[in-house]
Design a protein around this motif. Structure first.
Motif, PDB file in Angstrom:
ATOM      1  N   GLN A   1       0.826  -1.204   0.000  1.00  0.00           N
ATOM      2  CA  GLN A   1       0.000   0.000   0.000  1.00  0.00           C
ATOM      3  C   GLN A   1       0.862   1.258   0.000  1.00  0.00           C
ATOM      4  O   GLN A   1       0.563   2.232  -0.696  1.00  0.00           O
ATOM      5  N   HIS A   2       1.957   1.232   0.767  1.00  0.00           N
ATOM      6  CA  HIS A   2       2.861   2.383   0.829  1.00  0.00           C
ATOM      7  C   HIS A   2       3.523   2.614  -0.528  1.00  0.00           C
ATOM      8  O   HIS A   2       3.597   3.759  -1.008  1.00  0.00           O
ATOM      9  N   GLU A   3       4.006   1.534  -1.151  1.00  0.00           N
ATOM     10  CA  GLU A   3       4.636   1.656  -2.468  1.00  0.00           C
ATOM     11  C   GLU A   3       3.637   2.136  -3.506  1.00  0.00           C
ATOM     12  O   GLU A   3       3.966   2.973  -4.357  1.00  0.00           O
ATOM     13  N   TYR A   4       2.404   1.627  -3.418  1.00  0.00           N
ATOM     14  CA  TYR A   4       1.361   2.025  -4.377  1.00  0.00           C
ATOM     15  C   TYR A   4       1.070   3.515  -4.273  1.00  0.00           C
ATOM     16  O   TYR A   4       0.934   4.202  -5.294  1.00  0.00           O
ATOM     17  N   ASP A   5       0.960   4.023  -3.051  1.00  0.00           N
ATOM     18  CA  ASP A   5       0.670   5.449  -2.856  1.00  0.00           C
ATOM     19  C   ASP A   5       1.775   6.322  -3.446  1.00  0.00           C
ATOM     20  O   ASP A   5       1.499   7.340  -4.087  1.00  0.00           O
ATOM     21  N   ILE A   6       3.030   5.924  -3.202  1.00  0.00           N
ATOM     22  CA  ILE A   6       4.150   6.686  -3.750  1.00  0.00           C
ATOM     23  C   ILE A   6       4.126   6.648  -5.277  1.00  0.00           C
ATOM     24  O   ILE A   6       4.279   7.675  -5.944  1.00  0.00           O
ATOM     25  N   TRP A   7       3.928   5.457  -5.830  1.00  0.00           N
ATOM     26  CA  TRP A   7       3.923   5.287  -7.287  1.00  0.00           C
ATOM     27  C   TRP A   7       2.772   6.069  -7.925  1.00  0.00           C
ATOM     28  O   TRP A   7       2.951   6.785  -8.906  1.00  0.00           O
ATOM     29  N   TYR A   8       1.580   5.955  -7.338  1.00  0.00           N
ATOM     30  CA  TYR A   8       0.389   6.604  -7.893  1.00  0.00           C
ATOM     31  C   TYR A   8       0.522   8.126  -7.868  1.00  0.00           C
ATOM     32  O   TYR A   8       0.030   8.814  -8.770  1.00  0.00           O
ATOM     33  N   CYS A   9       1.208   8.643  -6.843  1.00  0.00           N
ATOM     34  CA  CYS A   9       1.332  10.098  -6.668  1.00  0.00           C
ATOM     35  C   CYS A   9       2.647  10.644  -7.211  1.00  0.00           C
ATOM     36  O   CYS A   9       3.068  11.742  -6.835  1.00  0.00           O
ATOM     37  N   THR A  10       3.317   9.889  -8.052  1.00  0.00           N
ATOM     38  CA  THR A  10       4.526  10.348  -8.738  1.00  0.00           C
ATOM     39  C   THR A  10       4.276  10.273 -10.240  1.00  0.00           C
ATOM     40  O   THR A  10       3.621   9.338 -10.707  1.00  0.00           O
ATOM     41  N   ALA A  11       4.779  11.245 -10.969  1.00  0.00           N
ATOM     42  CA  ALA A  11       4.450  11.355 -12.397  1.00  0.00           C
ATOM     43  C   ALA A  11       5.261  10.400 -13.274  1.00  0.00           C
ATOM     44  O   ALA A  11       5.837  10.787 -14.281  1.00  0.00           O
ATOM     45  N   TYR A  12       5.292   9.125 -12.888  1.00  0.00           N
ATOM     46  CA  TYR A  12       5.889   8.121 -13.759  1.00  0.00           C
ATOM     47  C   TYR A  12       4.975   7.924 -14.966  1.00  0.00           C
ATOM     48  O   TYR A  12       3.752   8.070 -14.860  1.00  0.00           O
ATOM     49  N   VAL A  13       5.560   7.570 -16.096  1.00  0.00           N
ATOM     50  CA  VAL A  13       4.737   7.359 -17.288  1.00  0.00           C
ATOM     51  C   VAL A  13       3.746   6.226 -17.048  1.00  0.00           C
ATOM     52  O   VAL A  13       2.606   6.263 -17.541  1.00  0.00           O
ATOM     53  N   GLY A  14       4.149   5.216 -16.248  1.00  0.00           N
ATOM     54  CA  GLY A  14       3.252   4.102 -15.957  1.00  0.00           C
ATOM     55  C   GLY A  14       2.068   4.498 -15.093  1.00  0.00           C
ATOM     56  O   GLY A  14       0.944   4.043 -15.315  1.00  0.00           O
ATOM     57  N   SER A  15       2.302   5.361 -14.099  1.00  0.00           N
ATOM     58  CA  SER A  15       1.204   5.772 -13.224  1.00  0.00           C
ATOM     59  C   SER A  15       0.224   6.691 -13.959  1.00  0.00           C
ATOM     60  O   SER A  15      -0.985   6.626 -13.738  1.00  0.00           O
ATOM     61  N   ILE A  16       0.727   7.528 -14.853  1.00  0.00           N
ATOM     62  CA  ILE A  16      -0.162   8.380 -15.649  1.00  0.00           C
ATOM     63  C   ILE A  16      -1.006   7.521 -16.578  1.00  0.00           C
ATOM     64  O   ILE A  16      -2.217   7.729 -16.730  1.00  0.00           O
ATOM     65  N   ALA A  17      -0.375   6.518 -17.219  1.00  0.00           N
ATOM     66  CA  ALA A  17      -1.121   5.613 -18.098  1.00  0.00           C
ATOM     67  C   ALA A  17      -2.192   4.859 -17.311  1.00  0.00           C
ATOM     68  O   ALA A  17      -3.322   4.682 -17.778  1.00  0.00           O
ATOM     69  N   TYR A  18      -1.840   4.429 -16.110  1.00  0.00           N
ATOM     70  CA  TYR A  18      -2.784   3.707 -15.249  1.00  0.00           C
ATOM     71  C   TYR A  18      -3.997   4.576 -14.926  1.00  0.00           C
ATOM     72  O   TYR A  18      -5.143   4.104 -14.947  1.00  0.00           O
ATOM     73  N   GLN A  19      -3.758   5.842 -14.628  1.00  0.00           N
ATOM     74  CA  GLN A  19      -4.860   6.746 -14.288  1.00  0.00           C
ATOM     75  C   GLN A  19      -5.728   7.057 -15.508  1.00  0.00           C
ATOM     76  O   GLN A  19      -6.929   7.290 -15.374  1.00  0.00           O
ATOM     77  N   ILE A  20      -5.121   7.074 -16.687  1.00  0.00           N
ATOM     78  CA  ILE A  20      -5.916   7.277 -17.912  1.00  0.00           C
ATOM     79  C   ILE A  20      -6.873   6.114 -18.114  1.00  0.00           C
ATOM     80  O   ILE A  20      -8.046   6.299 -18.494  1.00  0.00           O
ATOM     81  N   GLU A  21      -6.399   4.901 -17.846  1.00  0.00           N
ATOM     82  CA  GLU A  21      -7.272   3.731 -17.969  1.00  0.00           C
ATOM     83  C   GLU A  21      -8.464   3.827 -17.018  1.00  0.00           C
ATOM     84  O   GLU A  21      -9.548   3.314 -17.320  1.00  0.00           O
ATOM     85  N   GLU A  22      -8.259   4.494 -15.875  1.00  0.00           N
ATOM     86  CA  GLU A  22      -9.333   4.604 -14.895  1.00  0.00           C
ATOM     87  C   GLU A  22     -10.469   5.514 -15.352  1.00  0.00           C
ATOM     88  O   GLU A  22     -11.601   5.365 -14.888  1.00  0.00           O
ATOM     89  N   VAL A  23     -10.169   6.452 -16.251  1.00  0.00           N
ATOM     90  CA  VAL A  23     -11.192   7.436 -16.646  1.00  0.00           C
ATOM     91  C   VAL A  23     -11.751   7.183 -18.051  1.00  0.00           C
ATOM     92  O   VAL A  23     -12.686   7.872 -18.474  1.00  0.00           O
ATOM     93  N   ILE A  24     -11.203   6.229 -18.787  1.00  0.00           N
ATOM     94  CA  ILE A  24     -11.730   5.883 -20.118  1.00  0.00           C
ATOM     95  C   ILE A  24     -12.113   4.407 -20.095  1.00  0.00           C
ATOM     96  O   ILE A  24     -11.262   3.538 -19.896  1.00  0.00           O
ATOM     97  N   HIS A  25     -13.379   4.124 -20.303  1.00  0.00           N
ATOM     98  CA  HIS A  25     -13.889   2.762 -20.187  1.00  0.00           C
ATOM     99  C   HIS A  25     -13.255   1.823 -21.216  1.00  0.00           C
ATOM    100  O   HIS A  25     -13.042   2.193 -22.374  1.00  0.00           O
TER     101      HIS A  25
END
Length: 426
Positions: A254-278
């Protein structure tokens, strides 16, 4: 008494004092400029690189599964699409300010007047898009394809029948800016289009028609549908955590996930895009993302190397000036020792002179360095460099180190100085 000695020495050695101050100012100014640029270069370099292509591609999830498992883009007789009305959600993710631009694409194939096959791509050129937040942004290939050269004018997204034609296709069809061309879809629909520009860029665009997305959707009866979306985002260079998340985000604590999700890695941005486009799959273009990280690292290392070299040069200059100054004053300093001044008192008096000159030179050099940083920013990146307060203590420590290192030869000379010898001219 001690400070009076220092004051008198400064007045007598005014020329040396000024030279030491200027030497320190030069080193500090370069160090300040390079450190300010190094702290701000990440966003600057990323913005520059964003002009040369997208680093995230969004496709239908089913299409990605087919390609990963069977190596094909689409099943026979079945094609999946993304919804155009959801694309504005890309600018609502946590890293919305890092999304520089994005553009949807819809490919097809039409026929010309002589029956020749013409590849066509529908996209946004400079689309004024209203977001779910009611904010309006301008996005499209106009900002994502900076290397495209358009002879004529970019089409208006609201004027469906205005298109770009690639240079090779224009040559084979014998058309130029201002001409009209008639095309026919696989469904038998004919349309006369106006050529507003001829585009060249060294890629597939030179052999196809680039049309407004709405036109291709209408002629292909695919209203509101797109095949893919290219996203250009400012990202942070990947590290071990980012690579671990790329393999499987669910494997993170959970700690690693929070850091990763809140850092502008290309992977985390891509992951968040998947969350908002069905039903979407956003996959980073790894070659681009990794290249950006390497370029950024090398640029920062270059800035730090220049900083170190400038400070070393400053230390050498201070060392030469201080040593020459002490040798010229050897009789005076020998007399002080003969009158009872201890080695510590003499050394401190010389260091006080050096640091007085260094502090004045450092303050002057810091403000000059800020000016240098702005010149570098405007010349290289076309915008100013942010003044970072963390540079002040760093420069202060580095300046102190330079003065101390530069004073070592002079201190060694003072400690070995024998009053009787210098007073007798030996």
């Amino acid at each position: 008494m001690f400070w009076q000695m220092v004051k008198g020495a400064l007045l007598r050695q005014k020329g040396r004092f000024i030279l030491i101050a200027l030497t320190v100012a030069l080193g500090v100014s370069l160090a300040t400029a390079m450190l300010d640029v190094a702290f701000d270069v990440g966003s600057k370099v990323n913005k520059e690189l964003k002009a040369y292509g997208a680093n995230i591609t969004v496709t239908p999830r089913g299409q990605k599964v087919l390609k990963d498992v069977y190596g094909v883009d689409n099943a026979v007789g079945h094609k999946e699409y993304l919804r155009e009305d959801e694309l504005g959600n890309i600018k609502t993710i946590f890293w919305t300010n890092n999304i520089v631009s994005f553009a949807p694409f819809l490919d097809s194939e039409w026929k010309g007047q002589n029956g020749e096959k013409i590849p066509v791509t529908g996209t946004w050129f400079n689309k004024n898009l209203k977001l779910p937040t009611d904010e309006v942004v301008t996005t499209g290939v106009g900002s994502m394809r900076s290397w495209w050269h358009v002879e004529g004018a970019w089409p208006d997204d609201e004027q469906e029948k205005n298109v770009l034609v690639g240079t090779k296709l224009a040559e084979s069809m014998n058309v130029s800016v201002g001409d009209t061309i008639t095309v026919r879809t696989a469904g038998g629909i004919s349309e006369t289009l106006s050529v507003t520009g001829v585009v060249s860029g060294g890629g597939a665009e030179e052999e196809r028609i680039i049309a407004p997305l709405a036109l291709v959707q209408r002629l292909e009866e695919l209203s509101g549908k797109v095949e893919s979306v290219e996203v250009s985002a400012i990202t942070t260079p990947e590290n071990e955590l980012a690579r671990k998340a790329a393999a499987n985000p669910k494997a993170l604590s959970q700690h690693e996930y929070d850091i990763w999700y809140c850092t502008a890695y290309v992977g985390s941005i891509a992951y968040q895009i998947e969350e908002v486009i069905h039903d979407s799959a956003a996959h980073p273009v790894r070659q681009i993302a990794e290249s950006e990280g390497k370029i950024l690292d090398k640029t920062e290392h270059l800035m730090l190397l220049i900083t170190v070299l400038s400070l070393l040069s400053s230390a050498l200059g201070v060392s030469n000036l201080v040593s020459a100054n002490v040798m010229e004053r050897s009789r005076e300093l020998g007399l002080l020792k003969a009158l009872g001044a201890s080695n510590l008192t003499v050394v401190l008096s010389v260091l006080a002179e050096i640091f007085a000159a260094g502090i004045l030179g450092g303050i002057f050099g810091y403000f000059v360095g800020i000016g240098f940083a702005q010149i570098i920013g405007e010349t290289v990146f076309g915008s100013g460099i942010a003044v970072n307060v963390y540079v002040i203590p760093i420069v202060a420590v580095l300046m102190t180190a330079v003065l101390l290192v530069g004073s070592v030869p002079a201190v060694r000379f003072l400690l070995s100085l024998q009053p009787a010898e210098v007073l007798h001219g030996r």
